[in-house]
Scaffold this motif. Structure first.
Motif, PDB file in Angstrom:
ATOM      1  N   GLY A  38      -5.404  -3.477   5.130  1.00  0.00           N
ATOM      2  CA  GLY A  38      -6.651  -3.793   5.636  1.00  0.00           C
ATOM      3  C   GLY A  38      -6.582  -5.212   6.531  1.00  0.00           C
ATOM      4  O   GLY A  38      -5.500  -5.699   6.753  1.00  0.00           O
ATOM      5  N   GLU A  39      -7.791  -5.774   6.535  1.00  0.00           N
ATOM      6  CA  GLU A  39      -7.859  -7.020   7.418  1.00  0.00           C
ATOM      7  C   GLU A  39      -7.967  -8.467   6.785  1.00  0.00           C
ATOM      8  O   GLU A  39      -6.797  -8.866   6.831  1.00  0.00           O
ATOM      9  CB  GLU A  39      -9.320  -7.074   8.134  1.00  0.00           C
ATOM     10  CG  GLU A  39      -9.933  -7.914   9.005  1.00  0.00           C
ATOM     11  CD  GLU A  39     -11.158  -7.655   9.659  1.00  0.00           C
ATOM     12  OE1 GLU A  39     -11.336  -6.552   9.968  1.00  0.00           O
ATOM     13  OE2 GLU A  39     -12.185  -8.515   9.619  1.00  0.00           O
ATOM     14  N   ALA A  40      -8.967  -8.680   5.903  1.00  0.00           N
ATOM     15  CA  ALA A  40      -8.850  -9.795   5.107  1.00  0.00           C
ATOM     16  C   ALA A  40      -9.880  -9.690   3.939  1.00  0.00           C
ATOM     17  O   ALA A  40     -10.771  -8.827   4.084  1.00  0.00           O
ATOM     18  CB  ALA A  40      -9.065 -11.018   6.034  1.00  0.00           C
ATOM     19  N   PRO A  41      -9.689 -10.318   2.966  1.00  0.00           N
ATOM     20  CA  PRO A  41     -10.688 -10.173   1.895  1.00  0.00           C
ATOM     21  C   PRO A  41     -12.078 -10.719   2.287  1.00  0.00           C
ATOM     22  O   PRO A  41     -12.301 -11.537   3.034  1.00  0.00           O
ATOM     23  CB  PRO A  41     -10.074 -11.076   0.592  1.00  0.00           C
ATOM     24  CG  PRO A  41      -9.044 -11.950   1.396  1.00  0.00           C
ATOM     25  CD  PRO A  41      -8.616 -11.296   2.512  1.00  0.00           C
ATOM     26  N   PRO A  51      -8.042  -6.871  -3.033  1.00  0.00           N
ATOM     27  CA  PRO A  51      -8.434  -6.427  -2.083  1.00  0.00           C
ATOM     28  C   PRO A  51      -9.305  -5.102  -2.228  1.00  0.00           C
ATOM     29  O   PRO A  51      -9.112  -4.213  -3.182  1.00  0.00           O
ATOM     30  CB  PRO A  51      -6.965  -5.851  -1.249  1.00  0.00           C
ATOM     31  CG  PRO A  51      -5.957  -5.606  -2.163  1.00  0.00           C
ATOM     32  CD  PRO A  51      -6.290  -6.648  -3.460  1.00  0.00           C
ATOM     33  N   PHE A  52     -10.189  -4.709  -1.168  1.00  0.00           N
ATOM     34  CA  PHE A  52     -10.880  -3.553  -1.337  1.00  0.00           C
ATOM     35  C   PHE A  52     -11.939  -3.362  -2.343  1.00  0.00           C
ATOM     36  O   PHE A  52     -11.539  -2.218  -2.953  1.00  0.00           O
ATOM     37  CB  PHE A  52     -10.223  -2.527  -0.439  1.00  0.00           C
ATOM     38  CG  PHE A  52      -9.857  -2.512   0.852  1.00  0.00           C
ATOM     39  CD1 PHE A  52     -10.886  -2.448   1.921  1.00  0.00           C
ATOM     40  CD2 PHE A  52      -8.605  -2.791   1.172  1.00  0.00           C
ATOM     41  CE1 PHE A  52     -10.703  -2.350   3.142  1.00  0.00           C
ATOM     42  CE2 PHE A  52      -8.405  -2.816   2.709  1.00  0.00           C
ATOM     43  CZ  PHE A  52      -9.435  -2.689   3.585  1.00  0.00           C
ATOM     44  N   VAL A  53     -12.463  -4.120  -2.839  1.00  0.00           N
ATOM     45  CA  VAL A  53     -13.288  -3.865  -4.095  1.00  0.00           C
ATOM     46  C   VAL A  53     -14.843  -3.730  -3.735  1.00  0.00           C
ATOM     47  O   VAL A  53     -15.750  -3.624  -4.526  1.00  0.00           O
ATOM     48  CB  VAL A  53     -13.062  -4.880  -5.177  1.00  0.00           C
ATOM     49  CG1 VAL A  53     -11.675  -4.546  -5.770  1.00  0.00           C
ATOM     50  CG2 VAL A  53     -13.267  -6.332  -5.056  1.00  0.00           C
ATOM     51  N   THR A  77      -3.129  -3.729   0.468  1.00  0.00           N
ATOM     52  CA  THR A  77      -3.069  -5.370   1.145  1.00  0.00           C
ATOM     53  C   THR A  77      -4.011  -5.586   2.066  1.00  0.00           C
ATOM     54  O   THR A  77      -4.517  -4.665   2.545  1.00  0.00           O
ATOM     55  CB  THR A  77      -1.390  -5.849   1.161  1.00  0.00           C
ATOM     56  OG1 THR A  77      -1.424  -6.969   0.879  1.00  0.00           O
ATOM     57  CG2 THR A  77      -0.974  -5.147   2.073  1.00  0.00           C
ATOM     58  N   ASN A  78      -3.780  -6.737   2.512  1.00  0.00           N
ATOM     59  CA  ASN A  78      -4.299  -7.178   3.832  1.00  0.00           C
ATOM     60  C   ASN A  78      -3.656  -7.972   4.610  1.00  0.00           C
ATOM     61  O   ASN A  78      -2.638  -8.501   3.908  1.00  0.00           O
ATOM     62  CB  ASN A  78      -5.721  -8.062   3.525  1.00  0.00           C
ATOM     63  CG  ASN A  78      -6.894  -7.215   2.906  1.00  0.00           C
ATOM     64  OD1 ASN A  78      -7.398  -6.298   3.570  1.00  0.00           O
ATOM     65  ND2 ASN A  78      -7.349  -7.592   1.843  1.00  0.00           N
ATOM     66  N   VAL A  79      -3.942  -8.203   5.704  1.00  0.00           N
ATOM     67  CA  VAL A  79      -2.917  -8.922   7.012  1.00  0.00           C
ATOM     68  C   VAL A  79      -2.968 -10.423   6.196  1.00  0.00           C
ATOM     69  O   VAL A  79      -2.279 -11.157   6.061  1.00  0.00           O
ATOM     70  CB  VAL A  79      -3.361  -8.796   8.236  1.00  0.00           C
ATOM     71  CG1 VAL A  79      -2.651  -9.808   9.060  1.00  0.00           C
ATOM     72  CG2 VAL A  79      -3.085  -7.241   8.533  1.00  0.00           C
ATOM     73  N   TYR A 154     -10.027   4.169  11.236  1.00  0.00           N
ATOM     74  CA  TYR A 154     -11.248   2.947  11.313  1.00  0.00           C
ATOM     75  C   TYR A 154     -10.769   2.146  10.043  1.00  0.00           C
ATOM     76  O   TYR A 154     -10.692   2.442   9.089  1.00  0.00           O
ATOM     77  CB  TYR A 154     -12.547   3.669  11.747  1.00  0.00           C
ATOM     78  CG  TYR A 154     -12.599   4.481  12.513  1.00  0.00           C
ATOM     79  CD1 TYR A 154     -12.563   3.888  13.827  1.00  0.00           C
ATOM     80  CD2 TYR A 154     -12.738   5.893  12.347  1.00  0.00           C
ATOM     81  CE1 TYR A 154     -13.043   4.321  15.074  1.00  0.00           C
ATOM     82  CE2 TYR A 154     -13.044   6.683  13.698  1.00  0.00           C
ATOM     83  CZ  TYR A 154     -13.049   6.003  15.074  1.00  0.00           C
ATOM     84  OH  TYR A 154     -13.352   6.756  16.134  1.00  0.00           O
ATOM     85  N   HIS A 155     -11.437   0.935  10.074  1.00  0.00           N
ATOM     86  CA  HIS A 155     -11.608   0.270   8.866  1.00  0.00           C
ATOM     87  C   HIS A 155     -13.106   0.680   8.366  1.00  0.00           C
ATOM     88  O   HIS A 155     -13.899   1.125   8.753  1.00  0.00           O
ATOM     89  CB  HIS A 155     -12.163  -1.265   9.377  1.00  0.00           C
ATOM     90  CG  HIS A 155     -12.065  -2.133   8.009  1.00  0.00           C
ATOM     91  ND1 HIS A 155     -13.017  -2.258   7.513  1.00  0.00           N
ATOM     92  CD2 HIS A 155     -11.205  -3.105   7.508  1.00  0.00           C
ATOM     93  CE1 HIS A 155     -12.819  -3.168   6.477  1.00  0.00           C
ATOM     94  NE2 HIS A 155     -11.473  -3.639   6.603  1.00  0.00           N
ATOM     95  N   PRO A 156     -12.912   0.661   7.051  1.00  0.00           N
ATOM     96  CA  PRO A 156     -14.071   1.333   6.175  1.00  0.00           C
ATOM     97  C   PRO A 156     -15.353   0.408   6.532  1.00  0.00           C
ATOM     98  O   PRO A 156     -16.360   1.255   6.491  1.00  0.00           O
ATOM     99  CB  PRO A 156     -13.908   1.240   4.751  1.00  0.00           C
ATOM    100  CG  PRO A 156     -12.466   0.753   4.644  1.00  0.00           C
ATOM    101  CD  PRO A 156     -12.063   0.507   5.995  1.00  0.00           C
TER     102      PRO A 156
END
Ligand code: URA
Length: 180
Positions: A38-41, A51-53, A77-79, A154-156
């Motif tokens: 993903g992108e970033a928290p 991540p992603f919570v 993970t994220n970038v 797509y990003h969620p």
């Protein structure tokens, strides 16, 4: 070195580079063949340290569950590993410089995990992997790189903003089964 040791080493280097930042590294299993990037928290991720919570993460989880997966079937993970915030304390999109600064660590993380398939969520993650072009040009394609397959979707958070894109998001994630 084991995968865990390699990941510890990478995380140690990131901590050294950003000693005053609250970092969010990874979730899921390093031994799974699929890595989700993903992108970033955001705020929720910063609080929980995973991540992603938040809302986007819940949408990601429920879509994966509809397709027969559970979150622990993936390495997530994220970038960018800290929460980029604006002057009001809100979340913001990472800058190209921030993405660039994390690029080497992300490459090392990919090497450590050695996934068969990488699932890229959104434009920032595309940039983090150096994938050029628009979302429209890349989503739905299978990209081959260094013997690994990459799919872009797509990003969620984009699905939360544009629910009419959800069928394509689901269709893209459904490809995971065919590609591993
Ligand atoms: N958006 C992301 O890209 N990553 C997260 O971890 C949370 C929201």
């Amino acid at each position: 070195m084991t995968k865990e040791q390699k990941l510890q080493y990478i995380f140690g280097a990131i901590k050294k580079a950003y000693p005053n930042r609250k970092l969010v590294f990874n979730d899921g299993s390093p031994d799974m063949p699929v890595m989700i990037i993903g992108e970033a928290p955001g705020k929720d991720e910063e609080i929980q340290g995973k991540p992603f919570v938040g809302r986007g993460g819940k949408l990601l989880n429920s879509t994966l569950e509809t397709l027969g997966w559970k979150r622990s079937d993936f390495y997530v993970t994220n970038v960018v590993k800290y929460r980029p915030s604006d002057e009001f304390g809100g979340n913001r999109t990472p800058t190209p410089e921030e993405i660039e600064k994390f690029r080497l660590a992300l490459e090392k993380e990919i090497e450590a995990i050695n996934p068969k398939l990488i699932v890229i969520l959104g434009k920032v993650a595309m940039s983090g992997l150096g994938i050029e072009g628009s979302m429209g040009a890349n989503r739905g394609q299978v990209i081959e790189r260094n013997g690994r397959k990459i799919i872009v979707t797509y990003h969620p958070a984009a699905i939360l903003r544009n629910p009419n894109w959800e069928p394509q998001f689901c269709e893209d994630l459904a490809k995971i089964k065919e590609l591993i």
